[in-house]
Design an enzyme around this catalytic site. Structure first.
Site, PDB file in Angstrom:
ATOM      1  N   HIS A  82       0.858  -1.181   0.000  1.00 20.42           N
ATOM      2  CA  HIS A  82       0.000   0.000   0.000  1.00 20.42           C
ATOM      3  C   HIS A  82       0.893   1.230   0.000  1.00 20.42           C
ATOM      4  CE1 HIS A  82      -3.418   2.595   0.889  1.00 20.42           C
ATOM      5  NE2 HIS A  82      -2.568   3.273   1.633  1.00 20.42           N
ATOM      6  N   ASP A 161     -15.702   1.621   6.605  1.00 21.83           N
ATOM      7  CA  ASP A 161     -14.668   2.617   6.300  1.00 21.83           C
ATOM      8  C   ASP A 161     -15.150   3.587   5.223  1.00 21.83           C
ATOM      9  OD1 ASP A 161     -11.951   3.778   6.168  1.00 21.83           O
ATOM     10  OD2 ASP A 161     -12.009   2.920   4.164  1.00 21.83           O
ATOM     11  N   ARG A 168     -16.013  11.799   7.390  1.00 23.98           N
ATOM     12  CA  ARG A 168     -14.782  12.499   7.800  1.00 23.98           C
ATOM     13  C   ARG A 168     -14.454  13.605   6.817  1.00 23.98           C
ATOM     14  NH1 ARG A 168     -10.606   8.028   7.653  1.00 23.98           N
ATOM     15  NH2 ARG A 168      -9.165   9.710   8.099  1.00 23.98           N
ATOM     16  N   SER A 183      -8.256   3.132   8.723  1.00 18.66           N
ATOM     17  CA  SER A 183      -8.892   3.149   7.409  1.00 18.66           C
ATOM     18  C   SER A 183      -8.044   2.391   6.378  1.00 18.66           C
ATOM     19  CB  SER A 183      -9.089   4.621   6.998  1.00 18.66           C
ATOM     20  OG  SER A 183      -9.404   4.730   5.655  1.00 18.66           O
ATOM     21  N   LYS A 187      -8.798  -2.132   5.115  1.00 20.19           N
ATOM     22  CA  LYS A 187      -9.015  -2.594   3.734  1.00 20.19           C
ATOM     23  C   LYS A 187      -8.000  -3.672   3.349  1.00 20.19           C
ATOM     24  CE  LYS A 187      -9.211   1.750   2.798  1.00 20.19           C
ATOM     25  NZ  LYS A 187      -9.417   3.151   2.545  1.00 20.19           N
TER      26      LYS A 187
HETATM   27  N1  URA Z   1      -6.245   6.586   2.770  1.00 21.89           N
HETATM   28  C1  URA Z   1      -7.270   5.872   3.293  1.00 21.89           C
HETATM   29  O1  URA Z   1      -7.602   4.802   2.784  1.00 21.89           O
HETATM   30  N2  URA Z   1      -7.917   6.351   4.382  1.00 21.89           N
HETATM   31  C2  URA Z   1      -7.582   7.514   4.990  1.00 21.89           C
HETATM   32  O2  URA Z   1      -8.179   7.880   5.970  1.00 21.89           O
HETATM   33  C3  URA Z   1      -6.524   8.251   4.427  1.00 21.89           C
HETATM   34  C4  URA Z   1      -5.858   7.748   3.319  1.00 21.89           C
END
Ligand code: URA
Length: 431
Positions: A82, A161, A168, A183, A187
């Site tokens: 990631h 999320d 948010r 977050s 994932k």
């Molecule tokens: N990337 C994400 O997936 N979530 C966040 O809160 C910030 C960056």
């Protein structure tokens, strides 16, 4: 349990239990906890923080809020990567073929670009026919048979999320380190990762502008991974200037292809080899980083890494002729080489401004629903630390609209800073 009591507890800076966090997240997903309570919850977390244990509980609760992918029947160890995003970050396009060529099967679900930050799916879609909507069954079959997959999210992964992120975004609660960490990690965990390589960017074109913040975020994500039983390595990498030279979808695919042929910009090649080495160690294909790196170098030198890219493109319906001959990618109508108006050393190329200029050209999107123009973008010819003589090419703009070209040209010029004294190149990694 009542949602309001959980919010009050966090308001009073107390640590929440796993049961309380699960109750809140489940209620948020099934609608019994309304958006206004979830917004207050997010703000209380932003203001008062969370311990690593609470953040892990939040991560696991969000990861379990929807479907999850189980890859144990197709790979021995599922290694994911990631990147926290940035400008010119086409790392997955080169790294996945490199590690897959070294015998580590990799399947990754990527996202689209938003704002100044590009997205892997938009880049891949500049290859005609390339599908980014594989079903879960297709994902698993391709991972098993071809050892490489790069697609969009097929399952309803971590819906809590998605819902929380939307709130948010409009309640000023994005920049909370526990919320960002949970977050990202929820994932990855929902997507079945056993081991995760995190590339946390820091600098002028990154989510985390300071190294201290990036380090706190990286450490927290590593802690969450450990507490959740995953192996996680985080790299802190530079995003003050664009990564590599190309910013823009097909321009970045071309740069990734060149890199897989052993060329490409030195910083991008180095970045990819280092990320690949870590993934090969995480995936237990290499005993240490030195071995991982030399495996990746060999895969580039013997052509097997490029061959894996061809396999990927063909498997996902893309026209492989484009990666075989990158001159096939449509060229933008206007190609304008901008030269330096003075001599000196480049002291800064403001990554965010270059990313914003590429959005003006149409390479990125201001809103989620915007379409992208795959041909446009910016090629940077000099990087921080390079010496430049007056009149030498500084950058090239690829545009399909003259007014946008003029605007992007001006912005990219203002992104460049010069020094009369020598400047050291920026480090690729800080830790
Ligand atoms: N990337 C994400 O997936 N979530 C966040 O809160 C910030 C960056």
């Amino acid at each position: 349990m009542r949602a309001v009591d959980i919010i009050i507890k966090k308001r009073e800076k107390e640590a929440l239990s796993r049961e309380e966090i699960e109750f809140f997240i489940q209620g948020f997903v099934d609608g019994s906890v309304p958006d206004y309570q979830a917004s207050a919850f997010a703000m209380a977390i932003l203001l008062n923080g969370m311990t690593p244990h609470e953040t892990t509980d939040l991560t696991i609760a969000m990861a379990g809020s929807g479907q999850t992918l189980d890859l144990r029947d197709v790979v021995d160890i599922a290694v994911d990567k990631h990147s926290s995003g940035g400008v010119g970050d086409k790392t997955s396009l080169a790294v996945l073929p490199m590690v897959a060529a070294c015998g580590l099967p990799v399947g990754k679900m990527s996202g689209r670009g938003l704002g100044f930050s590009g997205g892997t799916l938009d880049k891949l879609e500049s290859i005609p026919g390339y599908r980014v909507d594989l079903s879960t069954a297709e994902f698993k079959k391709q991972l098993k048979e071809k050892g490489i997959v790069l697609t969009g999210q097929s399952l309803d992964l971590a819906p809590a999320d998605g819902k929380l992120y939307a709130l948010r975004d409009v309640t000023g609660t994005v920049p909370s380190i526990p919320l960002i960490a949970s977050s990202i990690m929820c994932k990855k965990i929902a997507a079945g990762a056993h081991a995760i390589l995190l590339d946390v960017k820091t600098g002028l074109g990154a989510f985390m502008e300071t190294l201290e913040d990036a380090r706190v975020l990286a450490n927290l994500m590593v802690d969450i991974g450990k507490l959740a039983g995953r192996e996680v390595v985080a790299l802190l990498s530079d995003m003050n200037q664009p990564l590599g030279n190309a910013v823009g979808n097909s321009l970045e695919v071309i740069e990734a292809v060149e890199t897989l042929h052993g060329g490409g910009p030195q910083d991008f090649r180095e970045h990819c080899l280092h990320v690949s080495a870590h993934m090969l160690v995480l995936g237990k294909r290499a005993k240490d980083l030195a071995e991982g790196r030399s495996m990746a170098e060999k895969a580039v030198a013997d052509g097997s890494a490029f061959e894996k890219l061809r396999v990927l493109v063909q498997a996902q319906g893309g026209d492989v002729a484009y990666v075989d001959d990158v001159s096939k990618f449509p060229r933008a109508k206007f190609v304008d080489v901008v030269t330096a108006h003075r001599s000196g050393s480049i002291s800064q190329i403001h990554a965010r401004t270059v990313g914003e200029a590429s959005v003006i050209l149409g390479a990125g999107r201001a809103k989620k629903s915007d379409a992208v123009d795959h041909a446009v973008g910016i090629l940077i010819h000099k990087k921080v630390g390079d010496k430049v003589a007056s009149g030498e090419p500084l950058f090239t703009i690829h545009a399909n609209d003259k007014a946008k070209l003029a605007e992007a040209r001006q912005m990219t010029l203002t992104a460049h800073f010069f020094s009369d004294t020598d400047v050291s190149p920026l480090p690729l990694f800080y830790d």
